[in-house]
Design a protein around this motif. Structure first.
Motif, PDB file in Angstrom:
ATOM      1  N   ALA A 145       0.827  -1.210   0.000  1.00  0.00           N
ATOM      2  CA  ALA A 145       0.000   0.000   0.000  1.00  0.00           C
ATOM      3  C   ALA A 145       0.861   1.261   0.000  1.00  0.00           C
ATOM      4  O   ALA A 145       0.555   2.238  -0.695  1.00  0.00           O
ATOM      5  N   LEU A 146       1.955   1.248   0.750  1.00  0.00           N
ATOM      6  CA  LEU A 146       2.862   2.404   0.778  1.00  0.00           C
ATOM      7  C   LEU A 146       3.510   2.636  -0.585  1.00  0.00           C
ATOM      8  O   LEU A 146       3.693   3.771  -1.020  1.00  0.00           O
ATOM      9  N   ASN A 147       3.843   1.549  -1.273  1.00  0.00           N
ATOM     10  CA  ASN A 147       4.528   1.675  -2.556  1.00  0.00           C
ATOM     11  C   ASN A 147       3.627   2.195  -3.666  1.00  0.00           C
ATOM     12  O   ASN A 147       4.119   2.638  -4.709  1.00  0.00           O
ATOM     13  N   GLU A 148       2.335   2.148  -3.468  1.00  0.00           N
ATOM     14  CA  GLU A 148       1.410   2.680  -4.464  1.00  0.00           C
ATOM     15  C   GLU A 148       1.322   4.203  -4.400  1.00  0.00           C
ATOM     16  O   GLU A 148       0.673   4.830  -5.233  1.00  0.00           O
ATOM     17  N   ILE A 149       2.001   4.783  -3.421  1.00  0.00           N
ATOM     18  CA  ILE A 149       1.996   6.235  -3.220  1.00  0.00           C
ATOM     19  C   ILE A 149       3.369   6.780  -3.596  1.00  0.00           C
ATOM     20  O   ILE A 149       4.399   6.155  -3.313  1.00  0.00           O
ATOM     21  N   HIS A 150       3.396   7.927  -4.251  1.00  0.00           N
ATOM     22  CA  HIS A 150       4.673   8.531  -4.618  1.00  0.00           C
ATOM     23  C   HIS A 150       5.327   9.130  -3.371  1.00  0.00           C
ATOM     24  O   HIS A 150       4.889  10.159  -2.858  1.00  0.00           O
ATOM     25  N   LEU A 151       6.388   8.472  -2.876  1.00  0.00           N
ATOM     26  CA  LEU A 151       7.122   8.925  -1.686  1.00  0.00           C
ATOM     27  C   LEU A 151       8.579   9.127  -2.089  1.00  0.00           C
ATOM     28  O   LEU A 151       9.400   8.216  -1.975  1.00  0.00           O
ATOM     29  N   PRO A 152       8.926  10.313  -2.573  1.00  0.00           N
ATOM     30  CA  PRO A 152      10.251  10.506  -3.162  1.00  0.00           C
ATOM     31  C   PRO A 152      11.411  10.469  -2.180  1.00  0.00           C
ATOM     32  O   PRO A 152      12.543  10.224  -2.594  1.00  0.00           O
ATOM     33  N   ASN A 153      11.194  10.710  -0.924  1.00  0.00           N
ATOM     34  CA  ASN A 153      12.294  10.771   0.038  1.00  0.00           C
ATOM     35  C   ASN A 153      12.056   9.809   1.198  1.00  0.00           C
ATOM     36  O   ASN A 153      12.034  10.204   2.364  1.00  0.00           O
ATOM     37  N   ALA A 154      11.897   8.534   0.851  1.00  0.00           N
ATOM     38  CA  ALA A 154      11.616   7.555   1.898  1.00  0.00           C
ATOM     39  C   ALA A 154      12.213   6.203   1.547  1.00  0.00           C
ATOM     40  O   ALA A 154      12.214   5.779   0.393  1.00  0.00           O
ATOM     41  N   LEU A 155      12.743   5.535   2.563  1.00  0.00           N
ATOM     42  CA  LEU A 155      13.210   4.159   2.467  1.00  0.00           C
ATOM     43  C   LEU A 155      12.146   3.289   3.131  1.00  0.00           C
ATOM     44  O   LEU A 155      11.912   3.399   4.338  1.00  0.00           O
ATOM     45  N   VAL A 156      11.483   2.435   2.350  1.00  0.00           N
ATOM     46  CA  VAL A 156      10.413   1.595   2.871  1.00  0.00           C
ATOM     47  C   VAL A 156      10.913   0.158   2.953  1.00  0.00           C
ATOM     48  O   VAL A 156      11.272  -0.446   1.937  1.00  0.00           O
ATOM     49  N   VAL A 157      10.973  -0.374   4.175  1.00  0.00           N
ATOM     50  CA  VAL A 157      11.440  -1.749   4.382  1.00  0.00           C
ATOM     51  C   VAL A 157      10.567  -2.404   5.450  1.00  0.00           C
ATOM     52  O   VAL A 157       9.833  -1.727   6.164  1.00  0.00           O
ATOM     53  N   GLY A 158      10.671  -3.724   5.553  1.00  0.00           N
ATOM     54  CA  GLY A 158       9.838  -4.399   6.542  1.00  0.00           C
ATOM     55  C   GLY A 158      10.365  -5.762   6.933  1.00  0.00           C
ATOM     56  O   GLY A 158      11.286  -6.301   6.319  1.00  0.00           O
ATOM     57  N   SER A 159       9.759  -6.317   7.971  1.00  0.00           N
ATOM     58  CA  SER A 159      10.106  -7.656   8.431  1.00  0.00           C
ATOM     59  C   SER A 159       8.858  -8.324   8.997  1.00  0.00           C
ATOM     60  O   SER A 159       8.101  -7.702   9.750  1.00  0.00           O
TER      61      SER A 159
END
Length: 703
Positions: free
Chosen positions: A644-658
């Motif tokens: 869901a986060l990746n469907e949004i344009h977030l130009p200055n963010a590192l999105v990771v998970g576990s």
């Protein structure tokens, strides 16, 4: 970048030579010949080198042995560089290198070396720099005459047969009659090449400011073509890294002019003849200022980067036209560029049957015959009229207006138009497939395929189609299995290939692809591989003096190349700096983030002065001058929230998970069995965990 140049050469280049640069060839695979001559290139696997294997010239591939033989025999070295989709390379072959009189002169006086620039981009960059120093311009074919030690004495591009024979005679006489003068001149050129690759390390970080970023764009913006998109000029190149940076810049700074320029450019490209309206995929560049008539070669690196660009644009604008470009381009790549064993080929030729664009263009009577009753709407949609003819009654299909405007003008529903277009494409593709296909350069290039991994990743982020992620992982696995040999990456893979070289662009782009896949899949094997490659890049390519990375390992060329500017590919040093920046944030490794910052600081003077050549560095400057967020999603449903986060344009963010307990800095002590939480962090400081994407976005706005 392929350009056309015309210039009178002076000084040691001496002769009035017409230099022309373009790209594609004019022989078909259907031609069968009894070969009178065969040279050492017959044992190579590069399609470009194999095309010269039956010239009367005693060509050899680039090797230390060839240079050693030149020293033993005291012969000048002739280095001729091109690539399989280079039109003027093959014109010169037909006119000059297949001529026995020319070959006799070359064989008696020179050690003759043919180089595929896509196999040996390091050799190409050294001698392209030499050519630009000698003549002030460059292009392919690139023909350089050097001393036995490899130092350049002469440089030029396309030559007629008469010009080439004159060059060979004059340079041979100079070397025989005044070797000292020849040596002095070649030393001067070699020193110039070395100087062109010097990078002065930064003494501090004072230059890393928002003002520098805005100055960079302000100096660039007068060259934007606000009417037709792209840069002002008589030709149009896409350069996806430029548009990608400007899109992020526009969002973070609120610059509406930049946003409008990017969107207009994307729209014009998609409507134009530079996009294959029937088969999907983009051609190399437009030969005019209107994106109408392309140079018809198709390159993997262009289409890989375009996937990322249009996917990113879709997350911001939600324009279905961008979605269509991505999906159609993927269909094209799978249909025409995918190797049967995995991986994707380097290029498709512009020519077939000796004519540029013959495979792709149409005459009016052909269209009427294929489409039947449907031709009237088709003609309106693609501007089939006398004013739009390209040449000899042939049309390059392109559009003047988008679908939204067209359906209004013709009182037709969008759904019905989509169905009609699908029927047009089926019929025309079937008819087109009866033609002689352009030649394929079937090398599988590591760095270009890594860009394609990112293209598929970005398509998955934007559209959520699992098959796109599967394609990304499949390409990555193919490269890792076939081009990672004895703990080192190989730049080009092909069964039977002798090539063993890997370059910093291969490491940089594969690290980037590894990190992208890690962010999507949560599979730590991708992260581990990124770290492994990063360590090898540091050991094999790091330049202590500049803080950057050499283009190649070893020291067998006349100068060390440190590639800092973008071209058709992003700067490998800029990509390495991005990699270090992300690895530093993932592991809280301040050594990595400090090195990335030092690299960036050294480039600020260049990017403020010449932004279009340093967009990848400017993207890193955005990361440093505007809030940069680490978004860690922890819990059994992490993949759902990350999607869901990746469907949004977030130009200055590192999105990771576990999805499991982890001791990694961003996840440590954050896992709970009965919930999934989002942690929004900045500079190691985190907000309280939240459960929804909307709450996380709110925290980012109010951090």
């Amino acid at each position: 970048m392929t350009l056309r140049f015309s210039r009178c050469l002076t000084g040691i280049s001496m002769l009035a030579l017409f230099m022309v640069v373009s790209c594609k060839e004019n022989k078909t695979e259907q031609e069968v010949k009894v070969h009178k001559y065969t040279n050492a290139l017959a044992s190579e696997t590069s399609p470009y080198l194999l095309q010269h294997a039956h010239n009367p010239v005693n060509w050899r591939a680039w090797s230390q042995e060839a240079l050693d033989d030149a020293k033993k025999e005291n012969k000048l070295v002739l280095v001729s560089i091109g690539y399989s989709s280079c039109h003027w390379c093959h014109v010169m072959e037909d006119e000059t290198f297949e001529n026995e009189e020319v070959a006799k002169i070359m064989n008696e006086n020179f050690i003759n070396i043919k180089v595929d620039r896509e196999e040996r981009p390091d050799v190409d960059q050294v001698y392209m720099t030499a050519l630009q120093l000698i003549s002030g311009s460059g292009g392919w074919p690139l023909n350089v005459i050097t001393l036995p030690n490899g130092k350049p004495l002469y440089g030029g591009t396309y030559h007629t047969r008469e010009q080439w024979m004159q060059v060979l005679t004059k340079i041979s006489e100079l070397y025989k009659n005044d070797p000292k003068k020849a040596e002095e001149y070649s030393d001067m050129v070699a020193a110039g090449i070395a100087e062109a690759n010097l990078v002065e390390p930064a003494k501090g970080f004072e230059s890393i400011t928002k003002e520098a970023l805005k100055t960079s764009v302000a100096n660039w913006s007068p060259n934007w073509d606000l009417e037709e998109g792209g840069e002002k000029g008589v030709q149009k190149f896409m350069i996806p890294s430029n548009l990608s940076f400007l899109l992020d810049y526009a969002v973070l700074t609120g610059d509406d002019k930049a946003k409008r320029h990017v969107r207009n450019t994307l729209d014009k490209m998609a409507l134009g003849g530079v996009y294959d309206q029937i088969g999907g995929g983009f051609y190399r560049y437009s030969t005019d200022a209107f994106w109408k008539v392309p140079h018809f070669e198709k390159m993997l690196y262009d289409n890989a980067q375009v996937l990322s660009l249009y996917s990113k644009a879709y997350t911001l604008f939600k324009d279905d036209a961008y979605k269509n470009v991505v999906w159609e381009t993927i269909d094209f790549l799978d249909r025409e560029m995918k190797d049967t064993n995995g991986g994707y080929h380097a290029a498709l030729d512009a020519d077939s049957e000796g004519e540029e664009g013959k495979f792709y263009v149409w005459k009016e009577e052909e269209l009427k015959s294929v489409l039947g009753e449907g031709f009237e709407l088709f003609f309106a949609y693609y501007n089939i009229n006398k004013e739009a003819v390209w040449e000899d009654g042939k049309y390059v299909l392109h559009r003047k207006v988008d679908d939204a405007e067209f359906v209004k003008e013709h009182d037709i529903e969008q759904g019905k138009l989509n169905f009609i277009k699908s029927e047009w494409n089926k019929k025309l593709l079937a008819e087109r497939n009866k033609r002689v296909f352009p030649r394929s350069d079937d090398k599988i290039i590591t760095s270009w395929n890594a860009l394609l991994v990112n293209g598929f990743v970005d398509a998955y982020k934007a559209f959520g189609q699992k098959r796109f992620l599967e394609k990304a992982e499949s390409v990555f696995l193919f490269i890792r299995s076939n081009a990672y040999q004895n703990g080192k990456l190989v730049h080009t893979f092909k069964k039977g290939s002798k090539r063993k070289e890997g370059f910093i662009e291969d490491y940089a782009f594969m690290i980037d692809a590894s990190l992208e896949l890690y962010g999507l899949t949560l599979n730590t094997e991708y992260l581990d591989f990124a770290k492994e490659l990063n360590a090898k890049a540091e050991a094999g390519f790091a330049d202590e003096a500049s803080g950057m990375y050499h283009y190649n390992e070893g020291n067998d060329l006349i100068a060390r190349i440190i590639k800092t500017d973008d071209g058709v590919l992003p700067s490998p040093n800029a990509v390495m700096a991005h990699n270090l920046f992300r690895l530093g944030h993932l592991d809280y490794n301040t050594g990595y983030t400090e090195k990335a910052k030092r690299m960036l600081s050294a480039m600020v003077p260049a990017l403020t002065e010449s932004a279009p050549s340093y967009s990848k560095w400017n993207a890193l400057l955005l990361n440093h001058t505007y809030p940069y967020f680490e978004i860690a999603v922890v819990g059994k449903d992490a993949e759902v929230l990350i999607k869901a986060l990746n469907e949004i344009h977030l130009p200055n963010a590192l999105v990771v998970g576990s999805k499991v307990e982890s001791n990694a800095p961003l996840f440590k002590d954050r896992y709970v069995a009965d919930g999934t939480f989002i942690y929004v962090c900045r500079n190691t400081t985190c907000k309280l965990p939240v459960k929804s994407v909307d709450e996380a976005l709110g925290q980012m706005r109010n951090f």
